[in-house]
Design a protein around this motif. Sequence first.
Motif, short mmCIF file in Angstrom:
data_model
loop_
_atom_site.label_atom_id
_atom_site.label_comp_id
_atom_site.label_asym_id
_atom_site.label_seq_id
_atom_site.Cartn_x
_atom_site.Cartn_y
_atom_site.Cartn_z
N ALA A 157 32.58 4.96 -27.43
CA ALA A 157 33.34 3.71 -27.45
C ALA A 157 32.79 2.76 -28.51
O ALA A 157 33.56 2.11 -29.24
N LEU A 158 31.47 2.67 -28.61
CA LEU A 158 30.86 1.81 -29.62
C LEU A 158 31.27 2.24 -31.02
O LEU A 158 31.68 1.41 -31.85
N LEU A 159 31.18 3.55 -31.29
CA LEU A 159 31.54 4.05 -32.62
C LEU A 159 33.00 3.75 -32.96
O LEU A 159 33.32 3.45 -34.11
N GLY A 160 33.85 3.80 -31.94
CA GLY A 160 35.24 3.44 -32.17
C GLY A 160 35.40 1.96 -32.43
O GLY A 160 36.12 1.56 -33.37
N MET B 76 21.79 9.91 -34.40
CA MET B 76 22.32 9.73 -33.05
C MET B 76 22.09 8.29 -32.62
O MET B 76 21.26 7.59 -33.18
N ILE B 77 22.77 7.87 -31.58
CA ILE B 77 22.87 6.46 -31.23
C ILE B 77 21.52 5.84 -30.90
O ILE B 77 21.28 4.68 -31.24
N TRP B 78 20.61 6.61 -30.29
CA TRP B 78 19.33 6.02 -29.89
C TRP B 78 18.29 6.02 -31.01
O TRP B 78 17.19 5.50 -30.84
N SER C 135 23.23 3.63 -24.67
CA SER C 135 24.33 2.86 -25.24
C SER C 135 24.87 1.84 -24.24
O SER C 135 25.18 0.69 -24.61
N GLN C 136 24.96 2.23 -22.99
CA GLN C 136 25.42 1.28 -21.96
C GLN C 136 24.45 0.11 -21.84
O GLN C 136 24.88 -1.04 -21.72
N ARG C 137 23.16 0.42 -21.90
CA ARG C 137 22.15 -0.63 -21.76
C ARG C 137 22.17 -1.59 -22.95
O ARG C 137 22.04 -2.81 -22.78
N LEU C 138 22.34 -1.05 -24.16
CA LEU C 138 22.26 -1.86 -25.36
C LEU C 138 23.59 -2.51 -25.73
O LEU C 138 23.63 -3.66 -26.19
N TYR C 139 24.69 -1.74 -25.52
CA TYR C 139 25.99 -2.18 -26.03
C TYR C 139 27.05 -2.37 -24.95
O TYR C 139 28.16 -2.81 -25.24
N GLY C 140 26.72 -2.00 -23.72
CA GLY C 140 27.66 -2.18 -22.62
C GLY C 140 28.82 -1.21 -22.64
O GLY C 140 29.87 -1.48 -22.04
N ARG C 141 28.67 -0.09 -23.32
CA ARG C 141 29.73 0.93 -23.40
C ARG C 141 29.12 2.24 -23.88
O ARG C 141 27.97 2.28 -24.31
N THR C 142 29.88 3.31 -23.82
CA THR C 142 29.38 4.60 -24.26
C THR C 142 29.21 4.61 -25.78
O THR C 142 29.76 3.76 -26.49
#
Length: 463
Positions: free
Chosen positions: A248-251, A201-203, A238-245
Amino acid sequence: MTFILADACVVTVNGANDILEGGSVLVLGDRIAAIGSTAELKGAAPDAEIIECAGNILMPGMVNTHTHLFQTLLKGPGDDKVLKDWFLCMTGPAAVELTVDDVHAAAMHGCVESIRSGVTTLVDFMYAHPRPGLTRAVIGAYEETGMRGFVCRGFLSEGVDYGVPEPLIETAEAALADARRLIAEQNRPGGRVQVGLAPCMIWALDEQSLRETRKAADELGVLVTIHVSETPFEIEHSQRLYGRTDTALLGDIGFLKPDVLAVHCVKCSADDIATLRRYGTKVSHNPCSNMYLASGLPPIPAMLKAGIDVGLASDGPASSNNHSLFQAMKFAALTQKGFHGDATIMTARQALEMATIGGARAVGLGHEIGSIEVGKKADLVLVDLSDAFMTPIHDPVSALVYSALGHEPTLVMIDGRIVMRDRKVLTVDERAVRRRAQGAAESLTRRAGISSRAKFWCDAPSA
């Protein structure tokens, strides 16, 4: 092996949603060879074994698109906790203590439990690797019980700051090397048991690990599955680290493709749904687990409306307490109705499709399993209609989704092989499997320091 399943109520879940009263199915080898009347099929295969199915529903084997089989040993200790506390206080500490014997005992029990409840295909998301050999133990359980499915080699590359135990952390390089070895050993075209990839998972993953996983999947041509947007924490992180969900990042990094099975998707927005659709990504819906952990309700009706392939799942028994897709079907329909105040927003037929053909499509096997059609694999389940919970019956689909409790299957066939008959699992000694799992559960929780009131409940004579 040639069988005629004779005179059943055949719920095909085919493109026309045909229901055949008094229909019969000819199984030749591992395939459905013909569908018609018993007389017709006897003429075509005079030496076939006739299995009388009158008064029963014959349905496609169900596809459980997401579970963690090692959690079969953890039914109950995580009750009444949100996901964070559930992982920190119970699942994480237990995962650290897992041995090869624990995992094999858990997977054997989970496969038997699945077979008994009409599941013929499993996707195991094996993310806990405190020691070598655990994924191979799950593969062994599939092979011994006759289960079809995927054992997805998972990993976590970071997350100690969020409570992931250090022994569970692996580099993507090490995890993918192990996965490559397993895939080379196990995967064959048309094989019943396949190995896939499962970045967790992302985190608990760095971006480079995601990119390396995507590269490996492209090279190896395997199923990829990942937890997506299960709770608000994933979105906030994800918003904090990458500025998007996370979706969205995975895409954006090229991770999402048609071979990806995104699990949960509880907090997906309309934009996220559009992203999943754009890349042809599939979704695994885990309604019982999402309610158990108070994670919320995913926008499944919107996903189905968008044309996304959605399969159903139990999730691991540590967060759903069993592997029953009968329960998951009912929860999938009723939670959406209640939340939206709309009795038509999720129908019984849609729930059944998610558990069968939808799940098959979600794992890339829609051309092989998930419906009763000539040429498809003979993954079939016979459901007893004489049970008091099932009767009286007006609509067989309604009976399967809303009335059945999950103990009604009497015969299960996988790949043309009967693995359960007259409610007796034929591939393994079920009583021995249950006793072994109970002992492993007691030992695991004791070593992990988890409160348990377990005893050898399996000592009581079985019915």
